[in-house]
Design an enzyme around this catalytic site. Sequence first.
Site, short mmCIF file in Angstrom:
data_model
loop_
_atom_site.label_atom_id
_atom_site.label_comp_id
_atom_site.label_asym_id
_atom_site.label_seq_id
_atom_site.Cartn_x
_atom_site.Cartn_y
_atom_site.Cartn_z
N HIS A 58 0.82 -1.22 0.00
CA HIS A 58 0.00 0.00 0.00
C HIS A 58 0.85 1.26 0.00
CE1 HIS A 58 -3.65 2.30 0.45
NE2 HIS A 58 -4.35 1.20 0.58
N ASP A 300 -10.86 -4.42 -19.04
CA ASP A 300 -11.15 -5.30 -20.18
C ASP A 300 -9.83 -5.67 -20.85
OD1 ASP A 300 -11.99 -6.62 -22.43
OD2 ASP A 300 -13.30 -5.02 -23.15
#
Length: 354
Positions: A58, A300
């Site tokens: 993170h 995608d």
Amino acid sequence: MRFTEASANCTLDQALPFTTPTLLKLSQNFEGSVKELGLFQLTRFTCGSLVLSFSKHHIVADGQSVSHFMNAWGQACRGLDIHPIPLCDRNIFVPRNPFRIEFDHRSVEIVKRKSTYSIPLPCTEDDLVQQVLHCTPEFIAKIKSKVSSSSSSTISYVNGGCRPSYSTFVCLAAYLWTVITRVRGLDDSQSTYVKIAVNGRRRLRPQIPDEYFGNMILSAFAETQGKILYKESLSHTAKIIREEISKVDDKYFKSYIDFANKNLNDDGLKPRKTDPLSVPSCWQNLEINSWLSFKFNEVDFGTGKPYICMPSFDPLEGETFVVPSVVGDRSIDVYITLFQQQQALFKELFYNID
């Protein structure tokens, strides 16, 4: 980066819904001597379906950065120009001269962020499970209506129009905090806080573009006593949360930048090892992370958008993710890690909003 390919000897339908052991097999973690900044695992199922997991440090990137990264990866796979181009300007974090540290970041961002708790219940880490709660638009409207109906001033006027005072996320966070407090059975006098990740991109002045790649997250800690959550209205709880989030503003972020730079060599600020015998838990608190503005559902790689997008399993009781459903009807999925002994009661209270 480490990229691992794996295979499963079943179809995706047979593996759904994912159990905790399955989730742990589908992703990698940073335990041991892992030195990579990110870990990827691509798992192929016999039906041709693919599951891609991504774990990252993170400190390198927050959720919004990962969202942009995944979409850029998909654009590259489809032969498209990457848009928007990531911004990596570290001048954002240049401290002021002289430092102006105006808040107690050590006790808030350091001590509370590292806190772990021993659980006064006969539960172990093996009892931790991930529960998924689907919130339809109608159910979300009920929660927001409950907040509004218990408030004396629920409408604010903006640019000549009007809108509810509390966002969908704040309403849902207030409701989740109330429910888990009841499930845990906290005493009236016990203190509890909800930790909420706050994105600094639009809070700093001047604003930071959304495509900034890095970690722009600090935390808001809304705190009260159990009796307040039991006796006061849901609107009151939402107000506590919203007020604490609003405090993590430009002034707060710049103060933290000064604090961090002044204490770069302070070993007391470095991550510490937790007691291996304790159960990983936020008890008696709650941690909520919002993915509502992330665009994971648009990723995608050339075969269409994902069938499902979800956080992996993190064995930390009380950790919660609020995620837009891939259904596309404005519904929301809540992923919360609980003790399996409390699953049934949590679900019953959560959906019993009437």
